[in-house]
Write an enzyme that holds these catalytic residues in place. Structure first.
Site, PDB file in Angstrom:
ATOM      1  CB  ILE A 649      -0.967  -0.036   1.043  1.00  0.00           C
ATOM      2  CG1 ILE A 649      -1.707  -1.316   1.221  1.00  0.00           C
ATOM      3  CG2 ILE A 649      -1.858   1.213   1.089  1.00  0.00           C
ATOM      4  CD1 ILE A 649      -2.553  -1.600   0.115  1.00  0.00           C
ATOM      5  CE  LYS A 653      -5.653  11.951   5.807  1.00  0.00           C
ATOM      6  NZ  LYS A 653      -4.966  13.182   6.228  1.00  0.00           N
ATOM      7  CB  THR A 654      -4.839   7.820  -1.105  1.00  0.00           C
ATOM      8  OG1 THR A 654      -3.717   7.156  -1.074  1.00  0.00           O
ATOM      9  CG2 THR A 654      -4.784   9.596  -0.957  1.00  0.00           C
ATOM     10  CD  GLN A 658     -10.000   5.196  -4.652  1.00  0.00           C
ATOM     11  OE1 GLN A 658     -10.159   4.662  -5.666  1.00  0.00           O
ATOM     12  NE2 GLN A 658     -10.274   6.598  -4.462  1.00  0.00           N
ATOM     13  N   GLY A 722      -3.551  -2.766  -6.675  1.00  0.00           N
ATOM     14  CA  GLY A 722      -4.531  -1.792  -6.910  1.00  0.00           C
ATOM     15  C   GLY A 722      -5.488  -2.036  -5.928  1.00  0.00           C
ATOM     16  CB  VAL A 723      -6.980  -0.172  -3.324  1.00  0.00           C
ATOM     17  CG1 VAL A 723      -5.626  -0.810  -2.591  1.00  0.00           C
ATOM     18  CG2 VAL A 723      -6.532   1.544  -3.514  1.00  0.00           C
ATOM     19  N   GLY A 724      -8.688   0.192  -6.452  1.00  0.00           N
ATOM     20  CA  GLY A 724      -9.976   1.111  -6.778  1.00  0.00           C
ATOM     21  C   GLY A 724     -11.097   0.214  -6.660  1.00  0.00           C
ATOM     22  CD  GLU A 725     -12.056  -1.220 -10.789  1.00  0.00           C
ATOM     23  OE1 GLU A 725     -12.705  -0.538 -11.677  1.00  0.00           O
ATOM     24  OE2 GLU A 725     -10.801  -0.695 -10.485  1.00  0.00           O
TER      25      GLU A 725
END
Length: 762
Positions: A649, A653-654, A658, A722-725
């Site tokens: 990661i 925080k961001t 997400q 990746g952490v968006g989806e």
């Protein structure tokens, strides 16, 4: 020589201070600009002599335009033109000209191309005026006569004409061949379940409306501020549609107010704004209304069938998953809906199938976690049903069938810490205290239920370019044509660069959102950190070597015979590892080179030959508590724990933001969101934010995010995935499963509205 010695011992800051390390909780570097209003979005850029365009939307689902009466509209003060297929400027006629970088197979929609109507809400004219108010009023006065044809927008009434899609979409992986004999194993197994699932249409609805501001310069160059997830994709599209060389078009998107996939493809306001600018030789702005945000793209309506069979000890013997989704009459929009069912659980017999039905509506569009949001809901609710048939804890069933290698192709995983997600998520949630039977706990008028589900998503990496410029004043500027749709790209990329160069974050600037910058992929699929971040790290490596070589230029330099492994970059200086008191500021290196700046460029190419040997995935385990008032049919999601394995990661925080955002949307998918079509008109009727329900503050309670330790150097050099989806995937399934645990009522469609709870299904 005296100057050199002084430079070597005059740091910008004390070595070792101000050091940025990835993995910390860094606040957004663009935060102040956003909260103070300094950040400008696509519809906020001023231009002299600017015209305002308002789109006139069609009122039928299929047919032809017979006549367009613009007399009343043109009579209004300030109205300059009403543009339609009758008087638009020249555009290219071949399908390939309208193919953007993410276009599916088929013929893309062409705004104002001819008199054909192919869906309700299609743009049929553009009113242009000196003020927005005049254009809006005039748009209401445009009269259009149609020749209407029969249309059909019903998926469930047309399942019998489903067909296999043309597999011509970049990144689409068709369902793999059947493994074993799934139907034979299903029939032979002692425990089995069959279930049908339905998911209605959802729309993205980002806060920022779609808009394009085209600023025409005196030499004819077009600078376009567009709401898009890729400035270079929009430039590609405009250049091809209108036959313009790429040096005549610049597209910028420095700030994007949410997109969630709706900005992957150029939307029609861009085409219309450019058309108008070329025709009238003026700057033009076109912004869509909230209602028109429902007139392009959506998460497709889908019907699914899942069949699972197991031995009495819970060992899976058969997995079968089929799906039929809708698409338009012009393109085959496809999603990987069923493939996830072959990637999670160990099983010797797996059969997957996916088909489409073409309807008279706009082509669907990728929406956060496309395919997985629906496909994983069906699989994970079915797994929950199977656990009750087995009288087995739902988590225990998943652990029983934990796959150490990819079930469909026997590939090893590049990394997989899903077991740790189960363990840490369950511990945080208190899952061990869960009663097995439904309806076991009631507090006041509400039944309390606990549910869980597994999530999975691709860990993708594409190619990207980046540049890095070290200035004589000691500042670093790193650039790539990436996009920040609110995900924290500015911050994460600046942090990666600051760590790589050993600089304070405040001395580093990351530039994105401009088609003239080094090439970057479209921002989608949770791939930006692994892709652009790796390019940023790579270009910083090159810059370090270049700075060392410049520092070696003086014959008396203490770095003269040193190699890169002998030095380190800390606190804005380069210093000897064995003698930290010997250092030189990075800005001084640039200044002594006789230049104002030193630049390096880098092309990041994925190690595809190596990566192909592995299944590259991110995983999650979602645990949910609901409270259900059966008399009112009201469901409250009171607690969520989402345990995530997504590689290293970069910024907790961001990344946490997400995941929390994904969980909120998952709750919204489970309980609120659906676009309703009146099939008599082929039109979405609840095209506003008062009738299209989304989760609001009162619907959201405690959300805890757990990042398990994982480092994947196969997916990216950073170890990140990746952490968006992944934050969205299977949240709806966990909510559905918790509702069953609370009430004993199995509801297999989303959203789970009060009337479904009261009725007990479907």
């Amino acid at each position: 020589m005296t100057d050199l010695i002084q430079a070597l011992h005059t740091p910008v800051a004390e070595p070792g201070t101000g050091q940025v390390v990835t993995g910390g909780a860094v606040s957004r570097v663009d935060g102040r600009a956003k909260v103070t209003g300094a950040a400008r979005y696509a519809a906020e850029y001023p231009a002299p002599d600017l015209l305002y365009g308002v789109v006139v939307s069609g009122a039928i689902a299929k047919g032809r335009i017979l006549d367009i009466d613009i007399e009343e509209a043109m009579a209004l003060d300030g109205v300059v033109e009403v543009m339609s297929h009758l008087n638009r400027p020249k555009v290219r006629s071949f399908d390939i000209a309208y193919k953007d970088m993410t276009a599916p197979a088929g013929s893309p929609f062409r705004p104002l191309y001819d008199d054909r109507i192919i869906y309700n809400g299609q743009p049929v004219a553009l009113v242009l005026a000196e003020t927005f108010e005049a254009a809006r009023r005039a748009a209401a006065l445009v009269r259009i006569r149609y020749e209407e044809e029969d249309h059909d927008t019903r998926l469930t009434a047309n399942l019998d004409r489903a067909y296999k899609p043309r597999p011509l979409k970049a990144g689409y992986e068709p369902p793999p061949p059947e493994k074993g004999d799934a139907e034979k194993a299903f029939k032979a197994a002692p425990v089995k379940i069959e279930a049908e699932f339905y998911h209605g249409v959802e729309h993205h609805n980002p806060l920022e409306l779609f808009a394009s501001t085209v600023i025409r310069e005196e030499n004819g160059h077009l600078t376009i501020y567009d709401k898009t997830q890729s400035s270079q994709n929009s430039r590609w599209y405009v250049s091809h549609v209108f036959g313009l060389s790429k040096d005549k078009v610049t597209v910028r998107n420095p700030y994007v107010g949410g997109a969630f996939g709706s900005g992957l493809r150029p939307q029609y306001q861009l085409t219309l704004a450019v058309m108008a600018s070329l025709k009238l030789k003026r700057s033009v702005r076109v912004q869509l209304t909230r209602q028109q945000m429902f007139s392009f793209g959506h998460r497709p309506e889908t019907v699914q069938w899942v069949k699972l069979a197991a031995d009495r000890d819970g060992t899976l013997r058969s997995i079968q998953h089929e799906a039929i989704a809708e698409t338009s009459q012009i393109e085959d929009y496809i999603e990987v809906v069923v493939n996830w069912s072959g990637l999670l659980y160990a099983c010797e017999n797996i059969k997957l199938g996916y088909k489409l039905v073409s309807l008279d509506q706009y082509t669907p569009l990728d929406m956060r976690a496309p395919g997985a949001a629906h496909g994983m809901h069906a699989l994970e609710v079915a797994m929950d049903e199977l656990s009750y048939e087995l009288k087995m804890d739902p988590l225990s069933l998943r652990l029983k069938n934990y796959a150490e290698r990819s079930p469909v192709d026997d590939k090893p995983y590049s990394s997989k810490e899903l077991r740790a997600c189960y363990e840490q998520g369950a511990e945080q949630f208190g899952w061990s205290q869960r009663p097995l039977a439904p309806r076991a706990r009631k507090e006041g008028s509400e039944f309390v239920g606990w549910g869980m589900a597994t999530g999975v998503w691709d860990a993708m990496q594409m190619f990207a370019r980046a540049s890095a410029v070290m200035h004589a004043d000691g500042t670093l500027v790193v650039s790539s044509a990436a996009t920040d749709i609110g995900t924290g790209t500015y911050t994460v990329m600046a942090t990666i660069a600051a760590e790589a160069m050993g600089m304070p974050l405040e001395r580093v600037k990351f530039q994105l959102g401009d088609s003239t910058l080094p090439a970057a992929p479209i921002e989608g699929g949770s791939s930006h950190v692994a892709t652009v971040g790796s390019a940023v790290a790579g270009v910083c490596d090159k810059l370090q070597l270049t700075l060392l070589r410049y520092a070696q230029a003086d014959p008396d330099s203490p770095f003269r015979d040193k190699r890169l492994r002998d030095v380190e970059f800390k606190g804005g200086v380069m210093r000897l590892k064995k003698d930290p008191n010997t250092f030189i500021s990075l800005g001084t290196i640039v200044g002594r080179s006789g230049r104002e700046r030193i630049e390096e460029k880098y092309l990041m190419l994925p190690a595809m030959l190596k990566q192909r040997k592995f299944r590259r995935l991110v995983h999650s385990a979602v645990f949910v508590e609901v409270r259900v008032d059966e008399e009112l049919g009201v469901v409250r999601v009171t607690r969520v724990v989402s345990a995530i394995a997504a590689g290293r990661i970069m910024n907790t925080k961001t990344a946490t933001s997400q995941i929390v955002g994904g969980v909120v949307w998952g709750i919204s998918q489970a309980l609120h969101e659906e676009s309703h079509t009146d099939h008599r008109f082929g039109r979405f009727m609840n095209h506003n934010l008062s009738e299209y329900h989304v989760a609001v503050n009162a619907d959201i309670h405690d959300i805890d995010v757990v990042f398990v330790e994982e480092d994947d150097r196969i997916v990216s050099r950073l170890g990140a995935k990746g952490v968006g989806e992944i934050g969205l995937v299977s949240v709806a399934a966990a909510v559905s499963n918790a509702i069953y645990h609370a009430t004993g009522k199995r509801i297999r469609s989303t959203p789970i509205t009060p009337e479904k709870v009261l009725a007990g299904g479907p």
